[in-house]
Design a protein around this motif. Structure first.
Motif, PDB file in Angstrom:
ATOM      1  N   LEU A 157       0.890  -1.259  -0.055  1.00  0.00           N
ATOM      2  CA  LEU A 157      -0.027   0.024   0.149  1.00  0.00           C
ATOM      3  C   LEU A 157       0.764   1.299  -0.084  1.00  0.00           C
ATOM      4  CD1 LEU A 157      -2.644  -0.821   2.489  1.00  0.00           C
ATOM      5  CD2 LEU A 157      -3.087  -0.842  -0.301  1.00  0.00           C
ATOM      6  N   ILE A 160      -3.630   5.605  -0.131  1.00  0.00           N
ATOM      7  CA  ILE A 160      -4.906   4.898   0.538  1.00  0.00           C
ATOM      8  C   ILE A 160      -6.067   6.136   0.678  1.00  0.00           C
ATOM      9  CG2 ILE A 160      -3.993   2.810   1.522  1.00  0.00           C
ATOM     10  CD1 ILE A 160      -4.502   4.439   4.095  1.00  0.00           C
ATOM     11  N   ASP A 179      -7.411   1.019  -1.655  1.00  0.00           N
ATOM     12  CA  ASP A 179      -6.020   1.429  -2.161  1.00  0.00           C
ATOM     13  C   ASP A 179      -6.232   2.247  -3.545  1.00  0.00           C
ATOM     14  OD1 ASP A 179      -3.643   1.315  -3.551  1.00  0.00           O
ATOM     15  OD2 ASP A 179      -3.486  -0.905  -3.738  1.00  0.00           O
ATOM     16  N   ASP A 181      -4.411   2.908  -6.037  1.00  0.00           N
ATOM     17  CA  ASP A 181      -3.673   2.488  -7.184  1.00  0.00           C
ATOM     18  C   ASP A 181      -4.366   1.289  -7.866  1.00  0.00           C
ATOM     19  OD1 ASP A 181      -1.594   4.199  -6.986  1.00  0.00           O
ATOM     20  OD2 ASP A 181      -0.593   3.241  -5.340  1.00  0.00           O
ATOM     21  N   THR A 182      -5.218   0.391  -7.112  1.00  0.00           N
ATOM     22  CA  THR A 182      -5.779  -0.587  -7.694  1.00  0.00           C
ATOM     23  C   THR A 182      -7.415  -0.503  -7.619  1.00  0.00           C
ATOM     24  OG1 THR A 182      -5.923  -1.779  -5.556  1.00  0.00           O
ATOM     25  CG2 THR A 182      -4.095  -2.139  -6.915  1.00  0.00           C
ATOM     26  N   VAL A 186      -9.534  -3.022   0.727  1.00  0.00           N
ATOM     27  CA  VAL A 186      -8.625  -3.674   1.370  1.00  0.00           C
ATOM     28  C   VAL A 186      -8.742  -3.838   2.688  1.00  0.00           C
ATOM     29  CG1 VAL A 186      -6.566  -3.045  -0.254  1.00  0.00           C
ATOM     30  CG2 VAL A 186      -7.083  -1.645   1.661  1.00  0.00           C
TER      31      VAL A 186
END
Length: 417
Positions: A157, A160, A179, A181-182, A186
């Motif tokens: 991570l 966030i 997250d 970036d994705t 999470v």
């Protein structure tokens, strides 16, 4: 191809021995019964930890596991399930290669049910697979737990977002971590306070918390104080969605004050007050989305009510600041604060003071372009989940479904990657 080899492939019995096949009748009609046993190398392993263990007893005789249907024919796998004496778990039913421990369904059946539950309603799953809705809930729980145990969702991570979402009446909230970036959920937990956020950082650990570079959230102290303490190096970014909501609330406060004045007190009603009451959506909506009637309403407000139109322009200018971002956004925000402070509109004067208190986090947001858009999208999906289930009686059940749909824990369909 021989029938036994076909059964090995279709029923997921590659690591088992097929002893026989028969057709039985029960109260629901015909059922295909496949008798099987684990291969010698896979026998006498603990069902919980899969470690080899000595034989204990014969258990409770032969058991059945529901498998995926062959067309319209129900299929079950039948096998003897002795117990072993595990050094860690004590007397435990042996592991079978076709099902998870404690399940009454095969792994292929449960993965299919979970995949369907992530994409349709529980009632549709029960109708298609011919199982009770409580079985669907239990299956989803096992599948999510198995997937979560096999992956570290908090690894790697960097950026966030933290937010809360109401899931039930009576101020019942979940705290969510996404997250950036994705886009995946999470972490989630019941509650909305410092202890809940601290529980996330406890699970994350000091080393991984030190690797965080950006944290986006609203201006809530119960988030900001914990982030400042547990991840002081992370750049704190104030979510622009909440900032725009502040400005919109200030605009509506001005509109209500003007409306109350126009109607001449409580219970009064004039043509001017009626126009202002109906102007709410014209003032809130983005200019490209206005209808012709709403454009005409705004033109009337511009000509007849300059304070309210000034509040509308302040709202639109702030939206432009969020869109521009960067150094230009900072300069525009500085000019906006001066304009709001001398606007003679009490809600905007108060708002300007509030924004100045959070100026560093707002500057970080303008520089990084980070927002809680991904987490707001997750919130929308959770609200849809709640509506589909007509509400959840426990936070755990909702968190499990959220992890299945939004947490990347949904399995693929059997036989497909």
């Amino acid at each position: 191809m021989r029938l036994t080899r076909l059964l090995h492939r279709q029923a997921g019995l590659e690591r088992a021995v097929v002893e026989g096949v028969r057709l039985d009748d029960d109260t629901d009609g015909e059922v295909l019964v496949i008798s099987a046993r684990p291969r010698k190398g896979a026998a006498r392993r603990c069902g919980r930890c899969r470690a080899r263990a000595p034989w204990y007893d014969r258990g409770w005789g032969r058991r059945r596991w529901r498998h995926l249907d062959f067309g319209t024919l129900r299929v079950v796998i039948e096998a003897a399930v002795p117990r072993v004496d595990c050094a860690e778990h004590g007397p435990t039913v042996i592991a079978v290669p076709w099902a998870r421990h404690g399940a009454r369904f095969t792994t292929a059946f449960e993965d299919t049910a979970a995949w369907l539950a992530a994409r349709t309603s529980a009632s549709a799953v029960t109708g298609l697979l011919r199982i009770a809705w409580r079985s669907v809930v239990a299956i989803v729980g096992r599948v999510v737990d198995a997937a979560a145990a096999g992956t570290d969702r908090l690894a790697g991570l960097k950026r966030i977002g933290i937010d809360e979402v109401a899931y039930r009446k009576g101020q019942r909230y979940l705290t969510l971590v996404v997250d950036h970036d994705t886009g995946r959920l999470v972490w989630a937990a019941d509650g909305r306070d410092k202890a809940t956020v601290a529980a996330f950082f406890d699970e994350l650990g000091a080393q991984r918390a030190a690797a965080l570079t950006h944290v986006s959230a609203d201006a809530a102290a119960w988030i900001g104080d914990v982030v400042a303490e547990r991840a002081p190096q992370a750049v704190r970014c104030l979510d622009p969605y909440h900032l725009v909501a502040w400005v919109t609330d200030a605009l509506d406060e001005v509109r209500r004050a003007v409306w109350n004045t126009a109607r001449g007190g409580k219970g009064g009603r004039t043509e001017a007050s009626k126009t202002l009451k109906d102007a709410r959506w014209a003032l809130w909506k983005n200019p490209p989305n206005l209808t012709d009637k709403q454009k005409a309403t705004l033109a009337t407000i511009q000509a007849t009510n300059r304070p309210l139109y000034r509040a509308y322009l302040l709202k639109e200018q702030f939206r432009e600041i969020i869109a521009v971002k960067g150094a230009d956004g900072r300069l525009l925000l500085q000019a906006w604060l001066r304009w709001a402070s001398r606007s003679k509109l009490a809600p905007f004067v108060k708002l300007a003071k509030t924004i100045r208190r959070h100026l560093p986090a707002i500057h970080n947001m303008l520089d990084s372009g980070l927002s809680n858009a991904r987490i707001e999208a997750n919130n929308v999906h959770l609200r849809v989940l709640t509506r589909q289930a007509y509400g959840y009686h426990s936070a755990k059940a909702l968190i499990t479904m959220a992890n299945l749909r939004r947490g990347g824990l949904c399995p693929p369909l059997p036989g497909r990657s």
